[in-house]
Write a protein that holds these residues in place. Structure first.
Motif, PDB file in Angstrom:
ATOM      1  N   ARG A 211       0.846  -1.200   0.000  1.00  0.00           N
ATOM      2  CA  ARG A 211       0.000   0.000   0.000  1.00  0.00           C
ATOM      3  C   ARG A 211       0.879   1.247   0.000  1.00  0.00           C
ATOM      4  N   ARG A 213       1.993   5.104   0.519  1.00  0.00           N
ATOM      5  CA  ARG A 213       1.711   6.153   1.510  1.00  0.00           C
ATOM      6  C   ARG A 213       1.899   7.542   0.917  1.00  0.00           C
ATOM      7  N   GLY A 328      -7.260   2.022   0.219  1.00  0.00           N
ATOM      8  CA  GLY A 328      -5.884   2.176  -0.199  1.00  0.00           C
ATOM      9  C   GLY A 328      -5.626   1.814  -1.651  1.00  0.00           C
ATOM     10  N   ASP A 343       3.283  -0.707   7.483  1.00  0.00           N
ATOM     11  CA  ASP A 343       3.033  -0.960   6.065  1.00  0.00           C
ATOM     12  C   ASP A 343       2.062  -2.131   5.896  1.00  0.00           C
TER      13      ASP A 343
END
Length: 363
Positions: A211, A213, A328, A343
């Motif tokens: 995912r 950020r 996400g 994470d």
């Protein structure tokens, strides 16, 4: 002796790792944090490990019990452990950073379940509570853990990570996911070097996704996962950019006006073929469920405005941005990628979160 008789105050259970005798009511060793099995000769099954216990049973104090001894509260789950314990007797986490408390100071609700996770937790993927093994004898102590995230966003099974490489696969590796048909026999590897965690795809069929950020630069053939959609990003070649008007038998072909082509997204399906192709002809192309340049109206796990593919016209590079989506946006790992505290990574149908034992590095 009856079963009740075996559970008296003097009954103990010996740790298979360090040999420490622990009270039979404890689930984790006070000295090394190893999960405690049932006593010899008992047919009682082990409880599945949970990251946070719903309640911690404690025997009622006897009237003749001496003055309460000092104890330590676990900073993770709030459970009370003996002051001499180095690991929480309820969840197995280290107690080195927890301040000692007296028994009188510990509220009766110390072992209660914490509030549910905040809104926005990842909920798109089925995090089945797969079978796991504890740290085998002879392996080093865990440095971090992979926590399975269930479909409702709650944490589930935990897999300890040590200095030894940890492979994930359907048939081979330290973490086995035999019930997931989208996981390759040996799918991915997690390695620890100098207190840092690295993830590598071992040539799996479906890849490993992390995912994002922050904005991530895209490269040709990258795979992007958002909602239930897997999109392959491709940069358009110079030859394709330079296509002129089409002519058949000396006559120009009539059709929609031509638009510039910078890149395209190919919708990958479970049939192994491409369904739709979306060309990126603007410097910003928004993908979403209800609003945007590319819309997937039937994807319940995609946000209204989910992500944007942005082009830098100065150098024709492309970047992927998440627009604060609920579930996400994920990018497939290229080569080896460093992971940071908190994470999330997707392997097949399983969603994991990385937790360091002492907080760990943050991106």
């Amino acid at each position: 002796m009856t079963e009740a008789g075996t559970k008296g105050l003097g009954a103990t259970l010996r740790c298979q790792r360090c040999g420490r005798d622990n009270p039979i009511a404890l689930r984790f060793c006070q000295d090394c944090g190893q999960r405690l099995g049932p006593p010899a000769g008992s047919s009682a099954p082990l409880e599945p490990a949970r990251s946070v216990p719903a309640a911690i049973p404690r025997p009622e104090p006897k009237p003749e019990t001496a003055a309460p001894k000092a104890s330590t509260r676990c900073a993770e789950c709030g459970a009370e452990s003996p002051a001499t314990a180095r690991f929480c007797v309820a969840c197995g986490r280290p107690l080195s950073a927890a301040p000692p408390l007296t028994a009188e100071a510990v509220p009766r609700s110390a072992g209660a379940t914490p509030p549910p996770p905040a809104a926005g937790a990842v909920t798109a993927f089925a995090g089945a509570r797969s079978e796991s093994s504890e740290v085998p004898l002879g392996r080093s102590a865990p440095v971090a853990r992979l926590v399975v995230i269930a479909q409702d966003g709650t944490p589930g099974r935990e897999y300890p990570l040590t200095s030894d490489p940890t492979d994930i696969g359907r048939e081979e590796g330290a973490i086995l996911l035999p019930g997931d048909p989208y996981v390759s026999p040996r799918h991915a590897r997690i390695s620890l070097r100098d207190g840092r965690v690295f993830l590598r795809d071992l040539g799996s069929v479906n890849g490993v996704y992390v995912r994002i950020r922050a904005a991530e630069r895209l490269e040709h053939a990258d795979l992007v996962l958002m909602g239930l959609e897997v999109l392959r990003f491709e940069v358009v070649t110079d030859a394709e950019k330079g296509l002129g008007p089409a002519i058949e038998n000396g006559t120009r072909v009539f059709g929609s006006p031509a638009l510039p082509r910078y890149a395209r997204l190919l919708q990958r399906t479970v049939e192994g073929v491409t369904r739709d192709v979306f060309y990126l002809s603007r410097d910003e192309s928004v993908v979403g469920r209800e609003s945007g340049d590319i819309v997937f109206t039937h994807d319940p796990f995609m946000s209204r405005r989910h992500a944007v593919f942005a082009r830098d016209p100065s150098n024709n590079t492309f970047w992927l941005h998440d627009l604060g989506s609920s579930n996400g946006t994920y990018l497939a790992v290229r080569g080896e990628r460093e992971l940071f505290q908190g994470d999330h990574l997707r392997v097949g149908q399983h969603l994991f979160r990385l937790d360091f034992e002492t907080g760990g590095p943050r991106s």
